[in-house]
Design a protein around this motif. Structure first.
Motif, mmCIF file in Angstrom:
data_model
loop_
_atom_site.group_PDB
_atom_site.id
_atom_site.type_symbol
_atom_site.label_atom_id
_atom_site.label_comp_id
_atom_site.label_asym_id
_atom_site.label_seq_id
_atom_site.Cartn_x
_atom_site.Cartn_y
_atom_site.Cartn_z
ATOM 1 N N VAL A 39 0.846 -1.193 0.000
ATOM 2 C CA VAL A 39 0.000 0.000 0.000
ATOM 3 C C VAL A 39 0.883 1.246 0.000
ATOM 4 C CG1 VAL A 39 -1.706 1.340 1.304
ATOM 5 C CG2 VAL A 39 -1.868 -1.159 1.256
ATOM 6 N N LEU A 40 0.553 2.170 -0.882
ATOM 7 C CA LEU A 40 1.227 3.461 -0.936
ATOM 8 C C LEU A 40 0.238 4.537 -0.503
ATOM 9 C CD1 LEU A 40 3.665 5.256 -1.796
ATOM 10 C CD2 LEU A 40 2.592 5.367 -4.072
ATOM 11 N N VAL A 41 0.645 5.346 0.478
ATOM 12 C CA VAL A 41 -0.134 6.500 0.916
ATOM 13 C C VAL A 41 0.672 7.742 0.556
ATOM 14 C CG1 VAL A 41 -1.188 7.695 2.873
ATOM 15 C CG2 VAL A 41 -1.204 5.177 2.782
ATOM 16 N N VAL A 42 0.065 8.622 -0.226
ATOM 17 C CA VAL A 42 0.738 9.837 -0.708
ATOM 18 C C VAL A 42 -0.002 11.047 -0.171
ATOM 19 C CG1 VAL A 42 1.504 11.149 -2.726
ATOM 20 C CG2 VAL A 42 1.236 8.658 -2.887
ATOM 21 N N PHE A 43 0.687 11.910 0.543
ATOM 22 C CA PHE A 43 0.108 13.194 0.940
ATOM 23 C C PHE A 43 0.476 14.190 -0.143
ATOM 24 C CE2 PHE A 43 0.027 10.740 4.705
ATOM 25 C CZ PHE A 43 -1.145 11.121 5.329
ATOM 26 N N MET A 44 -0.551 14.811 -0.738
ATOM 27 C CA MET A 44 -0.338 15.724 -1.855
ATOM 28 C C MET A 44 -1.466 16.743 -1.873
ATOM 29 S SD MET A 44 -1.226 13.080 -4.954
ATOM 30 C CE MET A 44 -2.331 13.907 -6.083
ATOM 31 N N CYS A 45 -1.398 17.650 -2.805
ATOM 32 C CA CYS A 45 -2.451 18.643 -2.986
ATOM 33 C C CYS A 45 -2.437 19.076 -4.442
ATOM 34 C CB CYS A 45 -2.240 19.825 -2.033
ATOM 35 S SG CYS A 45 -0.748 20.774 -2.373
ATOM 36 N N ASN A 46 -3.289 20.007 -4.791
ATOM 37 C CA ASN A 46 -3.392 20.445 -6.185
ATOM 38 C C ASN A 46 -2.395 21.530 -6.550
ATOM 39 O OD1 ASN A 46 -5.684 18.808 -6.273
ATOM 40 N ND2 ASN A 46 -7.034 20.521 -5.794
ATOM 41 N N HIS A 47 -2.150 22.467 -5.627
ATOM 42 C CA HIS A 47 -1.444 23.698 -6.004
ATOM 43 C C HIS A 47 0.065 23.639 -5.835
ATOM 44 C CE1 HIS A 47 -0.996 24.673 -1.729
ATOM 45 N NE2 HIS A 47 -0.119 25.562 -2.135
ATOM 46 N N CYS A 48 0.577 22.732 -5.041
ATOM 47 C CA CYS A 48 2.009 22.700 -4.719
ATOM 48 C C CYS A 48 2.859 22.492 -5.975
ATOM 49 C CB CYS A 48 2.276 21.582 -3.717
ATOM 50 S SG CYS A 48 4.030 21.267 -3.431
ATOM 51 N N PRO A 49 3.847 23.345 -6.228
ATOM 52 C CA PRO A 49 4.670 23.181 -7.423
ATOM 53 C C PRO A 49 5.462 21.865 -7.427
ATOM 54 C CG PRO A 49 5.380 25.110 -6.156
ATOM 55 C CD PRO A 49 4.171 24.579 -5.494
ATOM 56 N N PHE A 50 5.765 21.330 -6.250
ATOM 57 C CA PHE A 50 6.490 20.061 -6.182
ATOM 58 C C PHE A 50 5.589 18.899 -6.624
ATOM 59 C CE2 PHE A 50 8.716 22.897 -3.357
ATOM 60 C CZ PHE A 50 10.056 22.606 -3.568
ATOM 61 N N VAL A 51 4.311 18.967 -6.275
ATOM 62 C CA VAL A 51 3.352 17.949 -6.720
ATOM 63 C C VAL A 51 3.070 18.125 -8.207
ATOM 64 C CG1 VAL A 51 1.013 17.040 -6.462
ATOM 65 C CG2 VAL A 51 2.313 17.723 -4.431
ATOM 66 N N VAL A 52 2.835 19.344 -8.637
ATOM 67 C CA VAL A 52 2.578 19.621 -10.052
ATOM 68 C C VAL A 52 3.738 19.092 -10.900
ATOM 69 C CG1 VAL A 52 2.305 21.467 -11.763
ATOM 70 C CG2 VAL A 52 1.073 21.586 -9.582
ATOM 71 N N HIS A 53 4.963 19.230 -10.391
ATOM 72 C CA HIS A 53 6.161 18.804 -11.104
ATOM 73 C C HIS A 53 6.167 17.297 -11.384
ATOM 74 C CE1 HIS A 53 10.356 19.056 -12.363
ATOM 75 N NE2 HIS A 53 10.665 18.119 -11.490
ATOM 76 N N ILE A 54 5.650 16.501 -10.468
ATOM 77 C CA ILE A 54 5.699 15.041 -10.634
ATOM 78 C C ILE A 54 4.358 14.424 -11.029
ATOM 79 C CG2 ILE A 54 7.585 14.835 -8.953
ATOM 80 C CD1 ILE A 54 5.338 13.520 -7.090
ATOM 81 N N ALA A 55 3.285 15.205 -11.081
ATOM 82 C CA ALA A 55 1.924 14.666 -11.215
ATOM 83 C C ALA A 55 1.742 13.771 -12.436
ATOM 84 C CB ALA A 55 0.913 15.805 -11.226
ATOM 85 N N ALA A 56 2.231 14.162 -13.577
ATOM 86 C CA ALA A 56 2.036 13.350 -14.784
ATOM 87 C C ALA A 56 2.718 11.994 -14.637
ATOM 88 C CB ALA A 56 2.555 14.089 -16.018
ATOM 89 N N GLN A 57 3.946 11.979 -14.132
ATOM 90 C CA GLN A 57 4.660 10.714 -13.962
ATOM 91 C C GLN A 57 4.035 9.877 -12.859
ATOM 92 O OE1 GLN A 57 7.204 9.489 -15.995
ATOM 93 N NE2 GLN A 57 6.627 7.632 -14.897
ATOM 94 N N LEU A 58 3.567 10.523 -11.784
ATOM 95 C CA LEU A 58 2.883 9.790 -10.715
ATOM 96 C C LEU A 58 1.641 9.095 -11.269
ATOM 97 C CD1 LEU A 58 2.496 9.011 -7.733
ATOM 98 C CD2 LEU A 58 1.267 11.189 -7.441
ATOM 99 N N ALA A 59 0.853 9.797 -12.074
ATOM 100 C CA ALA A 59 -0.355 9.205 -12.657
ATOM 101 C C ALA A 59 0.004 8.017 -13.545
ATOM 102 C CB ALA A 59 -1.130 10.254 -13.449
ATOM 103 N N GLU A 60 1.019 8.171 -14.381
ATOM 104 C CA GLU A 60 1.429 7.093 -15.289
ATOM 105 C C GLU A 60 1.977 5.892 -14.517
ATOM 106 O OE1 GLU A 60 4.865 6.301 -18.615
ATOM 107 O OE2 GLU A 60 3.946 8.299 -18.573
ATOM 108 N N SER A 61 2.887 6.139 -13.593
ATOM 109 C CA SER A 61 3.479 5.055 -12.810
ATOM 110 C C SER A 61 2.431 4.340 -11.971
ATOM 111 C CB SER A 61 4.591 5.587 -11.900
ATOM 112 O OG SER A 61 5.663 6.089 -12.656
ATOM 113 N N SER A 62 1.487 5.092 -11.434
ATOM 114 C CA SER A 62 0.455 4.506 -10.582
ATOM 115 C C SER A 62 -0.357 3.455 -11.308
ATOM 116 C CB SER A 62 -0.471 5.587 -10.034
ATOM 117 O OG SER A 62 0.230 6.416 -9.138
#
Length: 190
Positions: A39-62
């Protein structure tokens, strides 16, 4: 931009239980992952530039990780009064825009973030089949504004080991990101 690091809590601790709503109000939690290999638990949000930076790869890898038996839960614990871009309505739009295939949950009272000692967005917590913490750290070395590709290599290595029942390397680097936007009454001490 300010950077907050993961707390790097001790490995081996059990996954704190939770049951949280997604933007539609449907509840999700660890019990939903009863048969998952990890199980992977990820704390994230919409606006954070660090999350925005990885979001596309996170979605694909997930999508790849889920197909192999990993359960994933993303949790937004930010105070939406001070950061309305992280509201449940905005989360719903983010799920659709990013094509997230995992539950993206709202921790309105911030109790789950506190239970996990989450500090930043993104903050990753990987638990093995026994729901013991085997990884807490970064997605990869890439950060906003640098020239490193976003690969997810660090997290991917840990997930591969967990899904195969191998030990996850204990040399783990903290995630860096924006701090969780705590409500005034929930500010962590220390």
């Amino acid at each position: 931009m300010p950077r907050t690091a993961s707390n790097m809590i001790p490995l081996g601790i059990p996954a704190p239980d939770f049951r949280l709503p997604d933007p539609t109000g449907a509840l999700h939690g660890l019990a939903d992952a009863e048969t998952a290999q990890a199980v992977l638990v990820v704390f994230m949000c919409n606006h954070c530039p660090f999350v925005v930076h990885i979001a596309a790869q996170l979605a694909e890898s997930s999508r790849e990780w889920q197909a192999r038996g990993l359960a994933i839960f993303a949790i937004n614990s930010n105070d939406v009064e001070t950061h309305p871009a992280d509201s449940p309505d905005a989360m719903a739009r983010e799920i659709e825009a990013r094509n997230y295939t995992f539950p993206y949950l709202f921790d309105e009272d911030q109790s789950v973030a506190k239970a996990y000692s989450a500090a930043c967005t993104p903050d990753f917590f990987l638990f093995d089949g026994d729901r013991r913490l085997v990884y807490r750290g970064q997605f990869c070395d890439s950060r906003p504004g640098d020239d490193l590709p976003v690969t997810g290599a660090d997290l991917d290595t840990a997930i591969e080991a967990a899904l195969e029942g191998r030990p996850v390397p204990s040399d783990q680097r903290p995630s860096l990101g924006c701090n969780i936007k705590w409500r005034p009454e929930h500010q962590p001490v220390g």
